[in-house]
Each structure stands twice: as structure tokens, then as C-alpha cells.
Scaffold this motif. Sequence first.
Motif, PDB file in Angstrom:
ATOM      1  N   LEU A 106      74.837 -30.211  36.766  1.00 28.75           N
ATOM      2  CA  LEU A 106      74.859 -31.649  37.000  1.00 28.75           C
ATOM      3  C   LEU A 106      75.220 -31.977  38.445  1.00 28.75           C
ATOM      4  CD1 LEU A 106      74.488 -34.417  35.720  1.00 28.75           C
ATOM      5  CD2 LEU A 106      76.919 -34.402  35.190  1.00 28.75           C
ATOM      6  N   VAL A 107      76.239 -31.333  38.970  1.00 35.51           N
ATOM      7  CA  VAL A 107      76.656 -31.588  40.354  1.00 35.51           C
ATOM      8  C   VAL A 107      75.546 -31.184  41.328  1.00 35.51           C
ATOM      9  CG1 VAL A 107      78.279 -30.885  42.161  1.00 35.51           C
ATOM     10  CG2 VAL A 107      79.115 -31.432  39.873  1.00 35.51           C
ATOM     11  N   LEU A 108      74.973 -30.012  41.140  1.00 35.21           N
ATOM     12  CA  LEU A 108      73.905 -29.559  42.026  1.00 35.21           C
ATOM     13  C   LEU A 108      72.652 -30.412  41.870  1.00 35.21           C
ATOM     14  CD1 LEU A 108      74.304 -25.701  41.704  1.00 35.21           C
ATOM     15  CD2 LEU A 108      74.900 -27.125  43.667  1.00 35.21           C
ATOM     16  N   GLY A 109      72.367 -30.870  40.657  1.00 28.52           N
ATOM     17  CA  GLY A 109      71.213 -31.745  40.441  1.00 28.52           C
ATOM     18  C   GLY A 109      71.372 -33.073  41.155  1.00 28.52           C
ATOM     19  N   ILE A 110      72.565 -33.650  41.091  1.00 29.57           N
ATOM     20  CA  ILE A 110      72.822 -34.910  41.803  1.00 29.57           C
ATOM     21  C   ILE A 110      72.686 -34.700  43.299  1.00 29.57           C
ATOM     22  CG2 ILE A 110      74.615 -36.606  42.358  1.00 29.57           C
ATOM     23  CD1 ILE A 110      75.567 -36.276  39.422  1.00 29.57           C
ATOM     24  N   LEU A 111      73.259 -33.621  43.813  1.00 26.52           N
ATOM     25  CA  LEU A 111      73.138 -33.336  45.245  1.00 26.52           C
ATOM     26  C   LEU A 111      71.685 -33.095  45.653  1.00 26.52           C
ATOM     27  CD1 LEU A 111      76.235 -31.035  45.855  1.00 26.52           C
ATOM     28  CD2 LEU A 111      75.886 -33.365  46.683  1.00 26.52           C
ATOM     29  N   ALA A 112      70.916 -32.445  44.798  1.00 30.15           N
ATOM     30  CA  ALA A 112      69.510 -32.182  45.106  1.00 30.15           C
ATOM     31  C   ALA A 112      68.720 -33.481  45.196  1.00 30.15           C
ATOM     32  CB  ALA A 112      68.895 -31.258  44.065  1.00 30.15           C
ATOM     33  N   VAL A 113      69.008 -34.433  44.309  1.00 36.17           N
ATOM     34  CA  VAL A 113      68.305 -35.710  44.339  1.00 36.17           C
ATOM     35  C   VAL A 113      68.707 -36.519  45.573  1.00 36.17           C
ATOM     36  CG1 VAL A 113      68.080 -37.926  43.144  1.00 36.17           C
ATOM     37  CG2 VAL A 113      67.889 -35.810  41.871  1.00 36.17           C
ATOM     38  N   VAL A 114      69.974 -36.475  45.921  1.00 37.01           N
ATOM     39  CA  VAL A 114      70.451 -37.225  47.088  1.00 37.01           C
ATOM     40  C   VAL A 114      69.946 -36.598  48.388  1.00 37.01           C
ATOM     41  CG1 VAL A 114      72.526 -37.876  48.370  1.00 37.01           C
ATOM     42  CG2 VAL A 114      72.467 -38.135  45.895  1.00 37.01           C
ATOM     43  N   LEU A 115      69.901 -35.268  48.437  1.00 37.05           N
ATOM     44  CA  LEU A 115      69.530 -34.568  49.668  1.00 37.05           C
ATOM     45  C   LEU A 115      68.124 -33.960  49.612  1.00 37.05           C
ATOM     46  CD1 LEU A 115      72.915 -32.712  50.242  1.00 37.05           C
ATOM     47  CD2 LEU A 115      72.119 -34.783  51.378  1.00 37.05           C
ATOM     48  N   PHE A 116      67.207 -34.604  48.864  1.00 32.48           N
ATOM     49  CA  PHE A 116      65.874 -34.025  48.695  1.00 32.48           C
ATOM     50  C   PHE A 116      65.104 -33.927  50.007  1.00 32.48           C
ATOM     51  CE2 PHE A 116      64.902 -38.482  48.605  1.00 32.48           C
ATOM     52  CZ  PHE A 116      63.645 -38.576  49.190  1.00 32.48           C
ATOM     53  N   TRP A 117      65.428 -34.742  50.976  1.00 30.31           N
ATOM     54  CA  TRP A 117      64.695 -34.767  52.238  1.00 30.31           C
ATOM     55  C   TRP A 117      65.045 -33.582  53.138  1.00 30.31           C
ATOM     56  CZ3 TRP A 117      68.181 -35.253  56.187  1.00 30.31           C
ATOM     57  CH2 TRP A 117      69.434 -35.752  55.844  1.00 30.31           C
ATOM     58  N   THR A 118      66.031 -32.791  52.757  1.00 30.56           N
ATOM     59  CA  THR A 118      66.353 -31.579  53.506  1.00 30.56           C
ATOM     60  C   THR A 118      65.888 -30.367  52.710  1.00 30.56           C
ATOM     61  OG1 THR A 118      68.533 -31.299  52.511  1.00 30.56           O
ATOM     62  CG2 THR A 118      68.411 -32.678  54.473  1.00 30.56           C
ATOM     63  N   VAL A 119      65.540 -29.322  53.406  1.00 33.89           N
ATOM     64  CA  VAL A 119      65.066 -28.119  52.725  1.00 33.89           C
ATOM     65  C   VAL A 119      66.181 -27.519  51.878  1.00 33.89           C
ATOM     66  CG1 VAL A 119      64.168 -25.797  53.066  1.00 33.89           C
ATOM     67  CG2 VAL A 119      63.361 -27.662  54.507  1.00 33.89           C
ATOM     68  N   VAL A 120      67.362 -27.384  52.444  1.00 38.44           N
ATOM     69  CA  VAL A 120      68.471 -26.782  51.717  1.00 38.44           C
ATOM     70  C   VAL A 120      68.893 -27.682  50.565  1.00 38.44           C
ATOM     71  CG1 VAL A 120      70.874 -26.032  51.879  1.00 38.44           C
ATOM     72  CG2 VAL A 120      69.282 -25.493  53.712  1.00 38.44           C
ATOM     73  N   GLY A 121      69.001 -28.961  50.835  1.00 35.14           N
ATOM     74  CA  GLY A 121      69.462 -29.887  49.806  1.00 35.14           C
ATOM     75  C   GLY A 121      68.531 -29.981  48.626  1.00 35.14           C
ATOM     76  N   GLY A 122      67.276 -30.217  48.875  1.00 33.35           N
ATOM     77  CA  GLY A 122      66.347 -30.405  47.770  1.00 33.35           C
ATOM     78  C   GLY A 122      65.899 -29.115  47.138  1.00 33.35           C
ATOM     79  N   ALA A 123      65.439 -28.204  47.955  1.00 31.77           N
ATOM     80  CA  ALA A 123      64.832 -26.985  47.416  1.00 31.77           C
ATOM     81  C   ALA A 123      65.884 -26.024  46.863  1.00 31.77           C
ATOM     82  CB  ALA A 123      63.997 -26.299  48.496  1.00 31.77           C
ATOM     83  N   LEU A 124      66.843 -25.664  47.653  1.00 33.71           N
ATOM     84  CA  LEU A 124      67.816 -24.664  47.225  1.00 33.71           C
ATOM     85  C   LEU A 124      68.748 -25.197  46.137  1.00 33.71           C
ATOM     86  CD1 LEU A 124      68.946 -21.830  47.627  1.00 33.71           C
ATOM     87  CD2 LEU A 124      70.458 -22.762  49.370  1.00 33.71           C
ATOM     88  N   LEU A 125      69.330 -26.365  46.368  1.00 34.76           N
ATOM     89  CA  LEU A 125      70.243 -26.925  45.370  1.00 34.76           C
ATOM     90  C   LEU A 125      69.498 -27.308  44.097  1.00 34.76           C
ATOM     91  CD1 LEU A 125      72.542 -29.144  47.622  1.00 34.76           C
ATOM     92  CD2 LEU A 125      72.968 -26.843  46.763  1.00 34.76           C
ATOM     93  N   GLY A 126      68.273 -27.787  44.245  1.00 32.11           N
ATOM     94  CA  GLY A 126      67.469 -28.122  43.070  1.00 32.11           C
ATOM     95  C   GLY A 126      67.152 -26.893  42.237  1.00 32.11           C
ATOM     96  N   LEU A 127      66.793 -25.813  42.904  1.00 31.62           N
ATOM     97  CA  LEU A 127      66.491 -24.576  42.194  1.00 31.62           C
ATOM     98  C   LEU A 127      67.731 -24.042  41.472  1.00 31.62           C
ATOM     99  CD1 LEU A 127      64.336 -22.446  41.588  1.00 31.62           C
ATOM    100  CD2 LEU A 127      65.074 -21.249  43.641  1.00 31.62           C
ATOM    101  N   LEU A 128      68.867 -24.072  42.147  1.00 27.49           N
ATOM    102  CA  LEU A 128      70.116 -23.633  41.511  1.00 27.49           C
ATOM    103  C   LEU A 128      70.477 -24.520  40.326  1.00 27.49           C
ATOM    104  CD1 LEU A 128      72.306 -22.734  44.625  1.00 27.49           C
ATOM    105  CD2 LEU A 128      71.354 -21.162  42.936  1.00 27.49           C
ATOM    106  N   ALA A 129      70.262 -25.828  40.447  1.00 26.61           N
ATOM    107  CA  ALA A 129      70.556 -26.742  39.339  1.00 26.61           C
ATOM    108  C   ALA A 129      69.675 -26.438  38.136  1.00 26.61           C
ATOM    109  CB  ALA A 129      70.363 -28.194  39.790  1.00 26.61           C
ATOM    110  N   VAL A 130      68.416 -26.132  38.380  1.00 26.23           N
ATOM    111  CA  VAL A 130      67.518 -25.795  37.273  1.00 26.23           C
ATOM    112  C   VAL A 130      67.980 -24.515  36.587  1.00 26.23           C
ATOM    113  CG1 VAL A 130      65.171 -25.074  36.704  1.00 26.23           C
ATOM    114  CG2 VAL A 130      65.537 -27.022  38.204  1.00 26.23           C
TER     115      VAL A 130
END
Length: 137
Positions: A33-57
Motif C-alpha cells: 500500500l505504501v509503495l503503491g501510493i508512492l508510485a502513483v504520486v511519483l509516476f513521472w519519475t523512473v524510480v518512483g513510478g517504475a521501480l516502486l510500482g513494480l515492488l508494490a505489485v
Amino acid sequence: MSYPEHPPARTDAMNAQHDTGVRRGNGMAVAALVLGILAVVLFWTVVGGALLGLLAVVFGVIGARKARGGRAPHGAMSIVGAVLGALGLAASVVIIAIGASILNSDEFKDFDDCVRHADTQSERDACAEDFNRDVND
């Protein structure tokens, strides 16, 4: 003074303390949940969207599987984290694709070449105006 021959038998109250059926917390669900929220907020960055989103999944799927198996609570939190992570990941991939297409375009190559050969700020400004005109036409 006499000692009992046998130690006292465990009563049902003693067993209930250890076998209450209370499941442990689901750290994977919280992390997802925490990583998913961060991924949505930081989607415009490679690390924020891609890496955190993948970890959240990944964490969300693991947390949901634990919850489905009865080994952990918060199955819905795991799923929400995984969905938010997937949204952040997808948005980040779209941003990366758009950025790559712009950087590989002929207009950008012309702009880059123009800026490299520009010596003054006014020449760089003229390059930017030409780039905007080429992109918008």
C-alpha cells in the motif's frame, strides 16, 4: 512440605492464550500500500513510478496470497497496494515511452544540434523557438 507429584495440567485458559487464532500482521500488505501510493504520486519519475510500482505489485501479490491462505490479514489492503502500484507502473511506462519518442524525433535532434552550435543565449532562444514551431506544425 510436600511437592505435587505432577506439574499442574494446562487449563483451557492457558491454551487460549497461545492458540487464540489471532493472525499476525501482514507487512507485505502495508508495504504494498505504501509503495503503491508512492508510485502513483511519483509516476513521472523512473524510480518512483517504475521501480516502486513494480515492488508494490510484487508485495501486493505476496500479501494477497498470504491473506487468501489464512496466514495473514488485510487481503484487501494487499490488492489495493498492487492495483495502485500497477497504475503507477503503467503511467510511468507511458511517460518513459513519450520521453523516448521525443528524444528520438528528428525535431529534437535538430534542436540538439542547433543548441550545440549556439554560442549566445539569443541563439539558444532561437533554437527553442524553431523547435516549438517544428513540434507544433
